[in-house]
Design a protein around this motif. Structure first.
Motif, PDB file in Angstrom:
ATOM      1  N   PHE A  98      -1.702 -19.326  36.028  1.00 51.93           N
ATOM      2  CA  PHE A  98      -1.942 -20.737  36.347  1.00 51.93           C
ATOM      3  C   PHE A  98      -0.775 -21.318  37.144  1.00 51.93           C
ATOM      4  CE2 PHE A  98      -1.172 -25.181  35.105  1.00 51.93           C
ATOM      5  CZ  PHE A  98      -2.301 -25.765  35.682  1.00 51.93           C
ATOM      6  N   ARG A  99       0.445 -21.099  36.662  1.00 49.37           N
ATOM      7  CA  ARG A  99       1.616 -21.666  37.337  1.00 49.37           C
ATOM      8  C   ARG A  99       1.803 -21.104  38.744  1.00 49.37           C
ATOM      9  NH1 ARG A  99       3.524 -21.424  31.933  1.00 49.37           N
ATOM     10  NH2 ARG A  99       4.491 -19.386  32.299  1.00 49.37           N
ATOM     11  N   LEU A 100       1.386 -19.846  38.961  1.00 46.63           N
ATOM     12  CA  LEU A 100       1.524 -19.198  40.269  1.00 46.63           C
ATOM     13  C   LEU A 100       0.260 -19.333  41.123  1.00 46.63           C
ATOM     14  CD1 LEU A 100       3.271 -15.923  39.055  1.00 46.63           C
ATOM     15  CD2 LEU A 100       4.333 -17.817  40.309  1.00 46.63           C
ATOM     16  N   HIS A 101      -0.775 -19.979  40.589  1.00 45.30           N
ATOM     17  CA  HIS A 101      -2.072 -20.093  41.271  1.00 45.30           C
ATOM     18  C   HIS A 101      -2.599 -18.713  41.654  1.00 45.30           C
ATOM     19  CE1 HIS A 101      -1.292 -24.365  41.428  1.00 45.30           C
ATOM     20  NE2 HIS A 101      -0.141 -24.116  42.020  1.00 45.30           N
ATOM     21  N   ASP A 102      -2.448 -17.757  40.749  1.00 43.21           N
ATOM     22  CA  ASP A 102      -2.814 -16.364  40.993  1.00 43.21           C
ATOM     23  C   ASP A 102      -4.122 -16.055  40.274  1.00 43.21           C
ATOM     24  OD1 ASP A 102      -3.028 -13.599  41.157  1.00 43.21           O
ATOM     25  OD2 ASP A 102      -0.886 -13.250  40.790  1.00 43.21           O
ATOM     26  N   ARG A 103      -5.218 -16.210  40.999  1.00 41.15           N
ATOM     27  CA  ARG A 103      -6.550 -16.020  40.423  1.00 41.15           C
ATOM     28  C   ARG A 103      -6.759 -14.570  39.969  1.00 41.15           C
ATOM     29  NH1 ARG A 103     -10.263 -19.695  40.621  1.00 41.15           N
ATOM     30  NH2 ARG A 103      -9.295 -20.757  42.364  1.00 41.15           N
ATOM     31  N   LYS A 104      -6.234 -13.603  40.728  1.00 39.32           N
ATOM     32  CA  LYS A 104      -6.385 -12.194  40.340  1.00 39.32           C
ATOM     33  C   LYS A 104      -5.707 -11.920  38.994  1.00 39.32           C
ATOM     34  CE  LYS A 104      -6.889 -10.048  44.852  1.00 39.32           C
ATOM     35  NZ  LYS A 104      -6.337  -9.068  45.797  1.00 39.32           N
ATOM     36  N   ARG A 105      -4.527 -12.445  38.822  1.00 34.73           N
ATOM     37  CA  ARG A 105      -3.796 -12.257  37.567  1.00 34.73           C
ATOM     38  C   ARG A 105      -4.533 -12.929  36.405  1.00 34.73           C
ATOM     39  NH1 ARG A 105       2.712 -13.420  37.071  1.00 34.73           N
ATOM     40  NH2 ARG A 105       3.001 -12.511  35.010  1.00 34.73           N
ATOM     41  N   ALA A 106      -5.098 -14.094  36.658  1.00 36.18           N
ATOM     42  CA  ALA A 106      -5.875 -14.791  35.631  1.00 36.18           C
ATOM     43  C   ALA A 106      -7.103 -13.976  35.244  1.00 36.18           C
ATOM     44  CB  ALA A 106      -6.294 -16.178  36.123  1.00 36.18           C
ATOM     45  N   ASN A 107      -7.744 -13.365  36.241  1.00 39.16           N
ATOM     46  CA  ASN A 107      -8.931 -12.559  35.967  1.00 39.16           C
ATOM     47  C   ASN A 107      -8.605 -11.351  35.090  1.00 39.16           C
ATOM     48  OD1 ASN A 107     -10.626 -14.223  37.442  1.00 39.16           O
ATOM     49  ND2 ASN A 107     -10.344 -13.063  39.322  1.00 39.16           N
ATOM     50  N   VAL A 108      -7.511 -10.673  35.397  1.00 34.70           N
ATOM     51  CA  VAL A 108      -7.123  -9.504  34.603  1.00 34.70           C
ATOM     52  C   VAL A 108      -6.925  -9.894  33.143  1.00 34.70           C
ATOM     53  CG1 VAL A 108      -5.296  -7.797  34.240  1.00 34.70           C
ATOM     54  CG2 VAL A 108      -6.137  -8.231  36.551  1.00 34.70           C
ATOM     55  N   ALA A 109      -6.223 -10.982  32.912  1.00 37.85           N
ATOM     56  CA  ALA A 109      -5.975 -11.436  31.539  1.00 37.85           C
ATOM     57  C   ALA A 109      -7.257 -11.926  30.872  1.00 37.85           C
ATOM     58  CB  ALA A 109      -4.920 -12.541  31.530  1.00 37.85           C
ATOM     59  N   ALA A 110      -8.080 -12.661  31.597  1.00 39.83           N
ATOM     60  CA  ALA A 110      -9.293 -13.238  31.013  1.00 39.83           C
ATOM     61  C   ALA A 110     -10.329 -12.175  30.675  1.00 39.83           C
ATOM     62  CB  ALA A 110      -9.892 -14.272  31.960  1.00 39.83           C
ATOM     63  N   TRP A 111     -10.448 -11.147  31.514  1.00 36.46           N
ATOM     64  CA  TRP A 111     -11.449 -10.117  31.230  1.00 36.46           C
ATOM     65  C   TRP A 111     -11.159  -9.412  29.913  1.00 36.46           C
ATOM     66  CZ3 TRP A 111     -16.034 -10.427  32.709  1.00 36.46           C
ATOM     67  CH2 TRP A 111     -16.389 -10.808  34.006  1.00 36.46           C
ATOM     68  N   LYS A 112      -9.907  -9.360  29.494  1.00 37.19           N
ATOM     69  CA  LYS A 112      -9.568  -8.757  28.197  1.00 37.19           C
ATOM     70  C   LYS A 112     -10.139  -9.587  27.039  1.00 37.19           C
ATOM     71  CE  LYS A 112      -5.416  -6.628  29.989  1.00 37.19           C
ATOM     72  NZ  LYS A 112      -3.962  -6.673  30.032  1.00 37.19           N
ATOM     73  N   LEU A 113     -10.347 -10.872  27.278  1.00 41.60           N
ATOM     74  CA  LEU A 113     -10.905 -11.759  26.252  1.00 41.60           C
ATOM     75  C   LEU A 113     -12.431 -11.762  26.253  1.00 41.60           C
ATOM     76  CD1 LEU A 113      -8.516 -14.797  26.806  1.00 41.60           C
ATOM     77  CD2 LEU A 113      -8.259 -12.919  25.165  1.00 41.60           C
ATOM     78  N   PHE A 114     -13.026 -11.300  27.368  1.00 40.69           N
ATOM     79  CA  PHE A 114     -14.493 -11.294  27.523  1.00 40.69           C
ATOM     80  C   PHE A 114     -14.950  -9.906  27.969  1.00 40.69           C
ATOM     81  CE2 PHE A 114     -13.113 -15.634  28.364  1.00 40.69           C
ATOM     82  CZ  PHE A 114     -13.987 -16.377  27.582  1.00 40.69           C
ATOM     83  N   PRO A 115     -14.729  -8.879  27.168  1.00 37.68           N
ATOM     84  CA  PRO A 115     -15.056  -7.515  27.617  1.00 37.68           C
ATOM     85  C   PRO A 115     -16.546  -7.252  27.815  1.00 37.68           C
ATOM     86  CG  PRO A 115     -14.437  -7.504  25.297  1.00 37.68           C
ATOM     87  CD  PRO A 115     -14.190  -8.891  25.813  1.00 37.68           C
ATOM     88  N   THR A 116     -17.410  -8.045  27.202  1.00 35.79           N
ATOM     89  CA  THR A 116     -18.847  -7.778  27.314  1.00 35.79           C
ATOM     90  C   THR A 116     -19.574  -8.759  28.217  1.00 35.79           C
ATOM     91  OG1 THR A 116     -19.318  -9.122  25.353  1.00 35.79           O
ATOM     92  CG2 THR A 116     -18.938  -6.762  25.011  1.00 35.79           C
ATOM     93  N   LEU A 117     -18.879  -9.632  28.859  1.00 37.37           N
ATOM     94  CA  LEU A 117     -19.529 -10.651  29.705  1.00 37.37           C
ATOM     95  C   LEU A 117     -20.024 -10.052  30.993  1.00 37.37           C
ATOM     96  CD1 LEU A 117     -20.210 -13.667  29.772  1.00 37.37           C
ATOM     97  CD2 LEU A 117     -18.079 -14.039  30.946  1.00 37.37           C
TER      98      LEU A 117
END
Length: 117
Positions: A98-117
């Motif tokens: 969020f602080r770096l406005h890095d959407r790719k980094r956010a996606n990597v972290a978020a997908w770990k929270l939603f593995p079946t989405l």
């Protein structure tokens, strides 16, 4: 407002949350978040991720050009884990993204929270 806010524009192709310091009141056309449980930077990273974008897209009307509507009624339907269920490492990664406005980094972290989405 008495505390910092996280705001998201109503009409965007992708969520671009912004942190607003206390003392400001958001203009119409913005959806705002406050929380005593979430680190707002981590929540901002989560909101800018693809797993959340997919949920928003499934519940909102797409505007011309594929623009999404980040309205409160739509955002209330989005499922996110409780803050205490998010591992510290994922929370740190989301906040940094969020602080770096890095959407790719956010996606990597978020997908770990939603593995079946």
């Amino acid at each position: 407002m008495e505390q910092d806010l996280l705001v998201v524009q109503d009409l965007k192709l992708h969520a671009h949350p912004v942190r607003v310091p206390r003392g400001f009141y958001p203009h119409h056309g913005l959806t705002w978040f406050i929380s005593t449980e979430w680190d707002l930077d981590a929540l901002g990273g989560l909101l800018m991720s693809v797993p959340i974008g997919k949920q928003v897209a499934a519940h909102c009307v797409r505007m011309r050009g594929g623009t999404l509507r980040f309205q409160p009624t739509v955002l209330r339907t989005v499922h996110i884990p409780a803050p205490d269920q998010v591992p510290a490492e994922a929370s740190s990664e989301l906040a940094a993204a969020f602080r770096l406005h890095d959407r790719k980094r956010a996606n990597v972290a978020a997908w770990k929270l939603f593995p079946t989405l």
